[in-house]
Design an enzyme around this catalytic site. Sequence first.
Site, PDB file in Angstrom:
ATOM      1  N   SER A  24      -7.107  15.080  -7.623  1.00  0.00           N
ATOM      2  CA  SER A  24      -5.891  14.897  -8.421  1.00  0.00           C
ATOM      3  C   SER A  24      -4.789  15.883  -8.039  1.00  0.00           C
ATOM      4  CB  SER A  24      -6.200  15.021  -9.917  1.00  0.00           C
ATOM      5  OG  SER A  24      -6.679  16.324 -10.226  1.00  0.00           O
ATOM      6  N   GLN A  38       0.518  -7.272   2.060  1.00  0.00           N
ATOM      7  CA  GLN A  38      -0.674  -6.432   1.968  1.00  0.00           C
ATOM      8  C   GLN A  38      -0.326  -5.040   1.444  1.00  0.00           C
ATOM      9  OE1 GLN A  38      -3.493  -6.904   5.507  1.00  0.00           O
ATOM     10  NE2 GLN A  38      -1.555  -7.588   6.374  1.00  0.00           N
ATOM     11  N   LEU A  39       0.778  -4.503   1.951  1.00  0.00           N
ATOM     12  CA  LEU A  39       1.167  -3.136   1.621  1.00  0.00           C
ATOM     13  C   LEU A  39       1.421  -2.957   0.129  1.00  0.00           C
ATOM     14  CD1 LEU A  39       1.969  -0.287   2.571  1.00  0.00           C
ATOM     15  CD2 LEU A  39       4.275  -1.171   3.006  1.00  0.00           C
ATOM     16  N   ARG A  56      17.526 -11.411   0.214  1.00  0.00           N
ATOM     17  CA  ARG A  56      18.421 -12.048  -0.761  1.00  0.00           C
ATOM     18  C   ARG A  56      19.873 -11.687  -0.487  1.00  0.00           C
ATOM     19  NH1 ARG A  56      18.693 -11.107  -7.367  1.00  0.00           N
ATOM     20  NH2 ARG A  56      20.096 -12.865  -7.776  1.00  0.00           N
ATOM     21  N   ARG A  94      -6.986   1.072   5.369  1.00  0.00           N
ATOM     22  CA  ARG A  94      -6.155   0.396   6.363  1.00  0.00           C
ATOM     23  C   ARG A  94      -6.300   0.916   7.791  1.00  0.00           C
ATOM     24  NH1 ARG A  94      -5.099  -4.290   3.769  1.00  0.00           N
ATOM     25  NH2 ARG A  94      -4.179  -3.909   1.699  1.00  0.00           N
TER      26      ARG A  94
END
Length: 221
Positions: A55, A76-77, A91, A169
């Site tokens: 932590s 995925q990220l 957009r 990953r």
Amino acid sequence: MIVELLKYTNEPEKTCAIAGRLCYSDVGIEELKEQLTQEKIEDILKKIIKSGHLSVLEHASFSFGIEGVSRALLAQLTRHRIASFSVQSQRYVKFNKGVNFIIPPTIAKDENLSAKYNEFLKLSQQYYNEFLQAGIPAEDARYVLPNASATKIVLTMNARELRHFFALRCCNRAQWEIRDMACRMLKLAKEVVPVLFDDAGPNCVKGVCSEMKPCGNPWKK
């Protein structure tokens, strides 16, 4: 693909070490700072990482600039929820000069399939331009663009989440594009903060593979 370490917490190792010592010390923060030599900092962090009490690593954050990755990678990220993402908008950005696309190596090496793939991408770009010219807003015209469309991302994670991200990953069984990105990120992080990321990577780096179907090969950094 371009991956750049834009910024990270000032003195990340010291910050995390202070946080770790503070939990078990009756002295003030200023005194702790004065007591911590680089040798002590490294010793504290190695013990913390070995114990699994990670932590305190959340006090160090790292921001990466990433270009030339696909929208498929982005999907995925964003499954990694303890992170901040800023992504080039389809957009508001009009790609009048052309959309960049990512070509998977498995397709690129096949001449026939590569030709079909590029034909599809060309048609997608053509329709996108036609829609824009017809007055269709970019937020609607983008619907014809495929997952192969390239994008740009600013990504921020704390050190604890980065270690988790690398464990998943950087694995040989991860999808090729996000694995490439993760390995580049790990290399950059390890260069600036080696103590926090020395043993980072897939679980086989630290011992046992956790995959349902192990790749059978030692991880190559």
